[in-house]
Scaffold this active site. Structure first.
Site, short mmCIF file in Angstrom:
data_model
loop_
_atom_site.label_atom_id
_atom_site.label_comp_id
_atom_site.label_asym_id
_atom_site.label_seq_id
_atom_site.Cartn_x
_atom_site.Cartn_y
_atom_site.Cartn_z
CG ASP A 161 -9.15 -73.57 -22.84
OD1 ASP A 161 -8.97 -72.40 -23.21
OD2 ASP A 161 -8.26 -74.45 -22.85
CG ASP A 167 -8.49 -73.60 -26.55
OD1 ASP A 167 -9.37 -73.33 -27.41
OD2 ASP A 167 -7.83 -72.74 -25.95
NE ARG A 174 -6.76 -68.12 -30.64
CZ ARG A 174 -6.09 -68.07 -29.50
NH1 ARG A 174 -6.49 -68.78 -28.46
NH2 ARG A 174 -5.03 -67.32 -29.38
CA CA Z 1 -6.66 -72.51 -23.96
#
Ligand code: CA
Ligand code: CA
Length: 396
Positions: A174, A217, A269
């Site tokens: 991420d 995240d 997301r």
């Molecule tokens: Ca992730």
């Protein structure tokens, strides 16, 4: 109105990160000014409280060839684990071992741990962390502001033949990972894949070569997080809140506020939520490509999304029923949203749109009412406020 000082602490009642002890980051601590990856690493390892000022553009990554070890090559990997010959079982053997060993070298270089009582703030309009995965891990009280995060690509994606119906390529990094941490405020950052977007990746084994994971995240029992005034652009899997349906570490946690963010050509997301009470308000969603868009709010297991006064600006051909996706959730609250298609703006109820074409229906009560906010703007104000003031380079 806006907290525009460069080194600021989170205001009281500004989302879940203001809960309890609040979020002050490295306020009052040592100031480290960094312009290189090695200076950043040294500053991150210094004792807190500390304020790390990022100046200019820092590239944390090396060319992928610099990490390769054990004889890994993509061609050899693709030959070894082609489902047509290898079958639908997990890769194992010399090429997978070499991939994992090469990936470990990249992880050591670009995954940089952020500890407690830390502020990381960009100076001016040009602060950039490229090829870096900031990892806020088991920390409390962290602020990340005014930085452009670019392209934390994984040189060594792994083939998972059992992910989804036909397998998937999965990637490790991420831009910001928040794991097992509390009181985290990510504000006025910009996230981009720059010249290496998901949309430009090749297809192997019939699936997109996925070199990116999330932009922000929040997983592994994290709690009390506010993501405000960020700009998320041109990305597939953008913000994951909760990474597993197993309740052992997440139940009662993952409380996150997501407000005044600009989600621009992001595909899914936005966020996807498991377990948490997540307040999603005054965000500007701007998505145009019906072939690429997947969904905005992922309603996952035991999630309690409270969504209000967001603006959804959709390209023609995007079905408003696709704003929500059912990942095992049962209910959410949605109120005050607006939908803009072409020049036409109308009141919008994403739950009604979803329920009209899907079964089972979502319930319309998330079961809680957010209180940690200092006023929710009318959705009619979101376009101007968020498109003007979200992202890096707008403070200080
Ligand atoms: Ca992730
Ligand atoms: Ca229905």
């Amino acid at each position: 109105m806006l907290a525009l000082a460069l080194v600021a602490t989170l205001l009281s009642a500004d989302g879940w990160a203001s809960h309890g002890t609040g979020t002050t980051g490295g306020a009052g601590g040592t100031v480290h000014t960094v312009a290189t990856r090695d200076q950043l690493v040294t500053a991150l390892q210094a004792p807190g409280p500390k304020i790390i000022k990022v100046t200019g553009s820092i590239d944390g990554n090396l060319p992928c060839s610099a990490y390769v070890t054990g004889g890994y090559s993509l061609d050899a990997y693709l030959t070894a684990y082609d489902p047509a010959t290898w079958g639908r079982v997990d890769p194992a053997g010399p090429q997978e071992d070499a991939r994992a060993a090469s990936a470990a070298r990249q992880t050591a270089r670009i995954k940089l741990k952020v500890g407690s009582n830390t502020t990381i703030v960009g100076v001016g309009k040009t602060a950039r962390l490229k090829g870096v995965n900031l990892h806020v891990d088991k920390a409390d009280n962290v602020i990340i502001r005014n930085i452009t995060f670019e392209d934390a690509h994984d040189c060594f994606p792994q083939w998972d033949p059992l992910d989804g119906a036909t397998g998937n390529w999965n990637s490790l990094y991420d831009n910001i990972s928040v794991t097992g941490s509390t009181h985290v405020w990510a504000d006025h950052n910009t996230f981009t894949d720059g010249g290496n977007p998901d949309s430009a990746q090749p297809v192997y084994f019939g699936r997109p070569w996925q070199v990116h994971d999330g932009q922000l995240d929040i997983t592994n029992g994290s709690d009390y997080v506010t993501a405000s005034w960020n700009r998320f652009t041109g990305h597939d899997k953008t913000m994951l809140i909760g990474s597993t349906n197993n309740p052992s570490q997440d139940l009662g946690k993952l409380r996150v506020t997501v407000h005044h963010n600009h989600f621009e050509n992001t595909l899914q997301r936005l966020p996807r939520v498991r377990f948490g009470q997540v307040h999603v308000y005054n965000n500007y969603y701007e998505v145009y490509d019906p072939a690429a868009f997947v969904y905005a709010l992922g309603v996952g297991v035991q999630s309690q999304i409270y969504s209000e006064n967001n603006l959804y600006r959709l390209g023609r051909g995007i079905d408003p029923a696709k704003i929500l996706y059912n990942w095992g959730g049962t209910a959410l609250t949605a109120r005050g949203d607006l939908l803009r298609v072409g020049g036409k703006v109308t009141p919008f109820d994403p739950i009604a749109a979803y329920n009209a074409v899907n079964d089972p229906d979502f319930g319309t009560d998330a079961g809680w009412t957010p209180t940690l906010h200092s006023g929710v703007d009318p959705a009619a104000d979101v376009h101007e406020k968020v498109s003007r003031h979200a992202g890096a380079g707008e403070i200080g």
